[in-house]
Design a protein around this motif. Sequence first.
Motif, PDB file in Angstrom:
ATOM      1  N   GLY A 244       6.985   3.327   1.235  1.00  0.00           N
ATOM      2  CA  GLY A 244       6.961   3.757   2.435  1.00  0.00           C
ATOM      3  C   GLY A 244       5.778   3.886   3.142  1.00  0.00           C
ATOM      4  O   GLY A 244       5.565   3.670   4.325  1.00  0.00           O
ATOM      5  N   LEU A 245       4.552   4.345   2.313  1.00  0.00           N
ATOM      6  CA  LEU A 245       3.261   4.263   2.854  1.00  0.00           C
ATOM      7  C   LEU A 245       2.912   2.990   2.999  1.00  0.00           C
ATOM      8  O   LEU A 245       2.102   2.526   4.191  1.00  0.00           O
ATOM      9  CB  LEU A 245       2.299   5.221   1.769  1.00  0.00           C
ATOM     10  CG  LEU A 245       2.675   6.673   1.534  1.00  0.00           C
ATOM     11  CD1 LEU A 245       2.064   7.234   0.429  1.00  0.00           C
ATOM     12  CD2 LEU A 245       2.314   7.278   2.879  1.00  0.00           C
ATOM     13  N   PHE A 246       3.006   1.859   2.137  1.00  0.00           N
ATOM     14  CA  PHE A 246       2.733   0.618   2.506  1.00  0.00           C
ATOM     15  C   PHE A 246       3.164   0.126   3.605  1.00  0.00           C
ATOM     16  O   PHE A 246       2.482  -0.345   4.458  1.00  0.00           O
ATOM     17  CB  PHE A 246       3.172  -0.293   1.376  1.00  0.00           C
ATOM     18  CG  PHE A 246       2.882  -1.749   1.413  1.00  0.00           C
ATOM     19  CD1 PHE A 246       1.584  -2.337   1.082  1.00  0.00           C
ATOM     20  CD2 PHE A 246       3.910  -2.590   1.879  1.00  0.00           C
ATOM     21  CE1 PHE A 246       1.488  -3.634   1.167  1.00  0.00           C
ATOM     22  CE2 PHE A 246       3.810  -4.152   1.691  1.00  0.00           C
ATOM     23  CZ  PHE A 246       2.492  -4.646   1.520  1.00  0.00           C
ATOM     24  N   ALA A 247       4.651   0.339   4.061  1.00  0.00           N
ATOM     25  CA  ALA A 247       5.245   0.005   5.396  1.00  0.00           C
ATOM     26  C   ALA A 247       4.365   0.608   6.722  1.00  0.00           C
ATOM     27  O   ALA A 247       4.122  -0.064   7.430  1.00  0.00           O
ATOM     28  CB  ALA A 247       6.705   0.234   5.220  1.00  0.00           C
ATOM     29  N   ALA A 248       4.386   2.252   6.308  1.00  0.00           N
ATOM     30  CA  ALA A 248       3.596   2.622   7.496  1.00  0.00           C
ATOM     31  C   ALA A 248       2.147   2.108   7.814  1.00  0.00           C
ATOM     32  O   ALA A 248       1.823   2.104   9.005  1.00  0.00           O
ATOM     33  CB  ALA A 248       3.411   4.160   7.239  1.00  0.00           C
ATOM     34  N   ALA A 249       1.359   1.695   6.785  1.00  0.00           N
ATOM     35  CA  ALA A 249       0.141   1.182   7.075  1.00  0.00           C
ATOM     36  C   ALA A 249       0.347  -0.486   7.277  1.00  0.00           C
ATOM     37  O   ALA A 249      -0.761  -0.899   7.574  1.00  0.00           O
ATOM     38  CB  ALA A 249      -0.693   1.314   5.616  1.00  0.00           C
ATOM     39  N   GLU A 250       1.412  -0.660   7.426  1.00  0.00           N
ATOM     40  CA  GLU A 250       1.585  -2.234   7.804  1.00  0.00           C
ATOM     41  C   GLU A 250       0.702  -3.162   6.678  1.00  0.00           C
ATOM     42  O   GLU A 250       0.212  -4.313   7.132  1.00  0.00           O
ATOM     43  CB  GLU A 250       1.233  -2.661   9.273  1.00  0.00           C
ATOM     44  CG  GLU A 250       1.937  -1.831  10.217  1.00  0.00           C
ATOM     45  CD  GLU A 250       1.785  -2.346  11.451  1.00  0.00           C
ATOM     46  OE1 GLU A 250       0.407  -3.001  11.812  1.00  0.00           O
ATOM     47  OE2 GLU A 250       2.516  -2.114  12.715  1.00  0.00           O
ATOM     48  N   GLY A 251       0.789  -2.721   5.415  1.00  0.00           N
ATOM     49  CA  GLY A 251      -0.008  -3.482   4.267  1.00  0.00           C
ATOM     50  C   GLY A 251      -1.403  -3.374   4.225  1.00  0.00           C
ATOM     51  O   GLY A 251      -1.741  -3.894   3.339  1.00  0.00           O
ATOM     52  N   ALA A 252      -1.679  -2.662   5.147  1.00  0.00           N
ATOM     53  CA  ALA A 252      -3.306  -2.428   4.875  1.00  0.00           C
ATOM     54  C   ALA A 252      -3.885  -1.838   4.001  1.00  0.00           C
ATOM     55  O   ALA A 252      -3.080  -0.642   3.315  1.00  0.00           O
ATOM     56  CB  ALA A 252      -3.981  -1.887   6.165  1.00  0.00           C
ATOM     57  N   PHE A 253      -4.834  -2.291   3.070  1.00  0.00           N
ATOM     58  CA  PHE A 253      -5.103  -1.609   1.933  1.00  0.00           C
ATOM     59  C   PHE A 253      -5.774  -0.200   1.801  1.00  0.00           C
ATOM     60  O   PHE A 253      -5.103   0.878   1.165  1.00  0.00           O
ATOM     61  CB  PHE A 253      -6.249  -2.665   1.158  1.00  0.00           C
ATOM     62  CG  PHE A 253      -6.609  -1.993  -0.231  1.00  0.00           C
ATOM     63  CD1 PHE A 253      -5.806  -2.479  -1.476  1.00  0.00           C
ATOM     64  CD2 PHE A 253      -7.641  -1.045  -0.522  1.00  0.00           C
ATOM     65  CE1 PHE A 253      -5.940  -1.774  -2.677  1.00  0.00           C
ATOM     66  CE2 PHE A 253      -7.867  -0.806  -1.792  1.00  0.00           C
ATOM     67  CZ  PHE A 253      -7.073  -1.155  -2.815  1.00  0.00           C
TER      68      PHE A 253
END
Length: 332
Positions: A244-253
């Motif tokens: 969910g967090l990876f998706a919300a950040a659009e994959g940004a590290f």
Amino acid sequence: MVTRDRCRGALLGLAVGDAMGAPTEGMTPEAIHAAHGRVEGFLHTQASGTDDTEYAVLCAQGLLAHGRRLTSNDVAAVWTRAVLSQDGGFHGAGFSEMGAIANLRAGVAPPVSGNDNHESWSDGAAMRVAPIGVLCAGDPVEAARLAREDAQVSHAADGIYGAQAIAAAVARALVTDDHTEVIAAGLAAVPEDTWTARLLRQALDVASHAAGMAEAERELYRRIPLFHYPWPDSAPEAVALAFGLFAAAEGAFVPSVVSAVNIGRDSDTIAAMAGAMAGALHGETAIPRAWRTKVRQVSGVCVTATAGTDLVDLADALYEASQGNEEYENAT
């Protein structure tokens, strides 16, 4: 195309998330903010990874010895050599790992060693399987299959499904620039009518409707965790929060990892999984230099046999293995 930079990013990203998230593990977002404000870096000068990173090293060692021929019995043999002979305690070890170690000591082989385990559905397998994604770069289906082999030593059912999701996602992240393809690969690796799949879909829905990272973080914390259970380490919860967090950040590290650290719960593992996916997607250069330098040498605080492992060298050996270079076996 898979590169050394991306392979290094997967392992260093895991280790950064693990080490950065360790001090906030088990805390609520409110308690984290009261104690530290917004955590946007390492809280301690001598930060080191936990069992998440160290069991990932053991996972990589099995892969370097056996490649895609790896079986659960091979994984058990790695654990037997590196872990069962360890003197002293296992600082910070998870219940699932300790249960599996006890089973292996008693002569119980996988998959029973993972089935007969109090926390067979914990996130202890998902935390360690990023190296499988590296070996199987571009092949999420094979990554999920090997993740099952690795996970069966200590886990069953949803504990295995979470590992499949992370390994498949990392495998896809290494060969694409599209974070949605990473998410799709992870979701496809999980049986549809399972606790893990349902919570994953719910977390992704939350992320898709959130107006920015702050709202995503807040709503994911409100809707995903299993607050009725005394431990925050269930694989369905932790994997769902990482995706969910990876998706919300659009994959940004950086935003993926920082949000995982600040969401609390099993924050070291959530941040390790998010960091592995984002690191694989963007490579080590997306990770601040000071962060990756701090975690490059494994401390061995839990699994002492891993102390001194260089994660860059380990990632490079896995890269060579993924390219079919048999010389990688010398790395073991």
